[in-house]
Design a protein around this motif. Structure first.
Motif, PDB file in Angstrom:
ATOM      1  N   CYS B 107      -3.821  -2.723  -2.589  1.00  0.00           N
ATOM      2  CA  CYS B 107      -4.706  -1.856  -1.814  1.00  0.00           C
ATOM      3  C   CYS B 107      -5.935  -1.439  -2.634  1.00  0.00           C
ATOM      4  N   CYS B 112      -4.339   5.573  -2.755  1.00  0.00           N
ATOM      5  CA  CYS B 112      -3.224   5.139  -1.904  1.00  0.00           C
ATOM      6  C   CYS B 112      -1.912   5.188  -2.691  1.00  0.00           C
ATOM      7  N   SER B 114       0.517   3.350  -2.550  1.00  0.00           N
ATOM      8  CA  SER B 114       1.005   2.031  -2.972  1.00  0.00           C
ATOM      9  C   SER B 114       0.470   1.633  -4.346  1.00  0.00           C
ATOM     10  N   CYS B 138      -3.644  -1.758   5.283  1.00  0.00           N
ATOM     11  CA  CYS B 138      -2.562  -1.213   4.452  1.00  0.00           C
ATOM     12  C   CYS B 138      -1.578  -0.413   5.316  1.00  0.00           C
ATOM     13  N   CYS B 141      -1.867   3.542   3.750  1.00  0.00           N
ATOM     14  CA  CYS B 141      -3.039   4.406   3.912  1.00  0.00           C
ATOM     15  C   CYS B 141      -3.950   3.970   5.051  1.00  0.00           C
TER      16      CYS B 141
HETATM   17 ZN   LIG Z   1      -3.342   1.636   0.931  1.00  0.00          ZN
END
Ligand SMILES: [Zn+2]
Ligand SMILES: Nc1ncnc2c1ncn2[C@@H]1O[C@H](COP(=O)(O)OP(=O)(O)O)[C@@H](O)[C@H]1O
Lengths: 298, 153
Positions: B107, B112, B114, B138, B141
């Motif tokens: 990402c 985010c 992740s 994503c 997010c």
């Molecule tokens: Zn993300």
């Protein structure tokens, strides 16, 4: 299991259902009627970022329905954050309670929390991401104060670029076929990809051109930090401040909303006008959160 | 018979019609890394009637799973796969972009979850294809990626 992570996870019917339920709880929220439907249930408030209003209104909503609350404050969270992953915190805390409310600085944290939780998770704001309970209480306010949601004309004013409140809200507004005006400085305009995503009737406008037409004026804060220098901030923010004078040409029934806290974008002179609804709006957070809590826990 | 840019293989996977210059990214997507035991050959910027220029990747002795191969569509939606057995093409297909990918893209949003270092999280993206243009969103997010090449993990 039911989580509430993003307003986009809900369709029009889900939203209408929650708002209808909230209406049934309004007298309980005011303390006029006693209801104990969440007796024996415990809510875990996990705030990795400071918040008073959102946290308190969840706590009140839970207690008014007979339930209990455990809190983790931002301060406690920061010591947790050093040693423990969010995944682990959630796995542990979901063993202590019947639902979790989370606010976290990282986007997507609430969805990740839900994936690691054995109880329902409610997103109370994930960074610049989503804040669905705010959106639901905003919609509830419009419905109660304007009598309907469909076909409303609304102007969104202030920081439309960074405000998660706005980004969440605008997607829901489009579901109800509202006519949307965007009022912001160039530098804080709603990003084009969001406009495209939302579709429907959206136009950029000046407040003075639409003030007599709109049903709702939704004001948000313009943050100083968004500007390169103080001078620029002052120039811009001044023209996005409303006073009783600004509202002279508005319809009698037009309402002014704000997610609060306000700084100086709404002058105190507005408070006494027939248009001010922001305190009512923040009260509505209680019945709406009662509806959400009972929905995920029962 | 047509001349082969890279030598014939007895058995394995040939990835053809890769957008010119993307062969190395294809290897990255297939997680074929330096230190691999596989015999891999690669041709870049070879002339192609259809595409002007293209890249080709050949992996000997291995039939890569369709699911893995389809991830190539993220960066090269025109790529074709030839599975070779006894020097002959046994099966041929065009890559199809998957609807969801895990652990392929990263990402771009630093805020985010992740991208949080210690969390046990697999970056996950929803893939959309419109008129041969592939984009990703994503799961965590909601950020949209337009230029997927830059975010292959
Ligand atoms: Zn993300
Ligand atoms: N035995 C083989 N070993 C290695 N590559 C092969 C073999 N057979 C075919 N190829 C390659 O597979 C791709 C597809 O082959 P072919 O179907 O003959 O061509 P095209 O798809 O261009 O019509 C070509 O790049 C060709 O060089």
């Amino acid at each position: 299991m039911k989580h509430l992570i993003s307003i986009t996870d809900l369709d029009k019917e889900d939203i209408s259902y929650i708002l209808k339920k909230a209406e049934e709880f309004e007298d309980v929220a005011m303390g006029k009627r006693k209801l104990r439907i969440l007796e024996g249930k415990i809510l875990g408030n996990l705030f990795f970022e400071p918040s008073t209003r959102t946290r308190m209104s969840f706590e009140v909503a839970m207690k008014r329905l007979g339930g209990d609350v455990i809190n983790m404050t931002a301060q406690e969270a920061s010591s947790v954050a050093k040693g423990e992953t969010l995944a682990d915190t959630i796995r542990v805390v979901s063993g202590y309670c019947d639902a979790i409310v989370i606010r976290h600085p990282l986007e997507g944290a609430a969805r990740f929390a839900a994936e690691n939780s054995s109880v329902p998770v409610i997103n109370a704001g994930d960074g610049a991401g989503q804040h669905p309970t705010q959106t639901l209480l905003d919609l509830y306010t419009i419905k109660k104060e304007c009598g309907r949601l469909d076909g409303i004309t609304i102007a969104l004013m202030g920081d439309l670029k960074y405000s998660r409140t706005i980004h969440s809200l605008i997607k829901a507004l489009a579901l109800f076929e509202m006519k949307i005006y965007l009022i912001s400085p160039e530098a804080l305009a709603l990003p084009d990809d969001i406009i495209e995503d939302v579709g429907g009737e959206i136009k950029r406008a000046k407040l003075e051109d639409v003030i007599s037409e709109i049903d709702v004026l939704y004001v948000t804060r313009i943050q100083k930090e968004r500007f390169p220098d103080e001078e620029e901030y002052r120039k811009v923010s001044g023209s996005y401040r409303i006073t009783a004078e600004t509202l002279k040409k508005a319809k009698d029934s037009m309402i002014v909303m704000h997610p609060l806290p306000r700084v100086d974008e709404i002058h105190p002179s507005v408070d006494a006008t027939k248009h001010a609804r922001y305190f009512q709006q923040s009260f509505y957070g209680v019945p709406v959160r009662m509806a959400i809590l009972s929905e995920v826990m029962l | 018979m047509k001349e082969l840019v890279v030598s014939k293989i007895r058995e394995g996977t040939v990835i053809d019609h890769i957008n010119a210059g993307k062969a190395l990214l294809v290897l990255r997507i297939l997680k074929i890394q330096p230190g691999t035991d596989l015999t891999v050959s690669m041709a870049m910027n070879v002339p192609s009637k259809k595409m002007g220029k293209k890249d080709i990747v050949k992996v000997e002795g291995m039939f890569i799973q369709d699911e893995e191969l389809n991830k190539i569509a993220l960066i090269s939606p025109n790529a074709t796969i030839n599975l070779i057995r006894d020097y002959e093409i046994e099966r041929k297909f065009k890559v199809q972009p998957p609807e969801v990918v895990e652990e392929v893209l990263k990402c771009p949003n630093h805020a985010c979850i992740s991208n949080a270092e210690r969390e046990p999280i697999k970056p996950r993206f929803y893939i959309k294809t419109e008129e041969m243009k592939v984009t990703a969103r994503c799961h965590y997010c909601g950020r949209k990626i337009e230029n997927l090449d830059d975010y292959i993990s």
